[in-house]
Write a protein that holds these residues in place. Sequence first.
Motif: not given
Length: 88
Positions: A72, A41-42, A44-45, A12-16, A47, A74
Motif C-alpha cells: 500500500g 487522510r487525503q 484515497d491516500a 504516501t500510501a493507500d488509505a486502507s 500522508q 506508494w
Amino acid sequence: MTDRLHVRFLLTADASPGLLPRLLQPLAKRDLVADAFHAVRQGDALQVELVLEAMPAEMVHLVAGNLGQVVGVWSVETVLPPALRAAA
C-alpha cells in the motif's frame, strides 16, 4: 558508539485498514520507537510522517527500504539533517 540521527520518513500510501500498524513494524523489529507519528487522510491516500529523534545511522536505509516494501505504500522520502544531505 554508534552515530544517532534525527530522521523523518515521509510516506504516501493507500488509505486502507491496517496500514498504520504495518508502518510501525519495521521500527518494532529493530527495537525502535517513533518519537512522533502523524497521518492525514487525503481522499484515497494517506500522508504519513514518522519522526525518530535519535535513530542509529546504520538503520536509516534499512528502515526506509522496509517502509517502501509495506503493501500500500506508494513512496517514501527520508529527510536527514542538513549537514548529511549536503554530504550525500
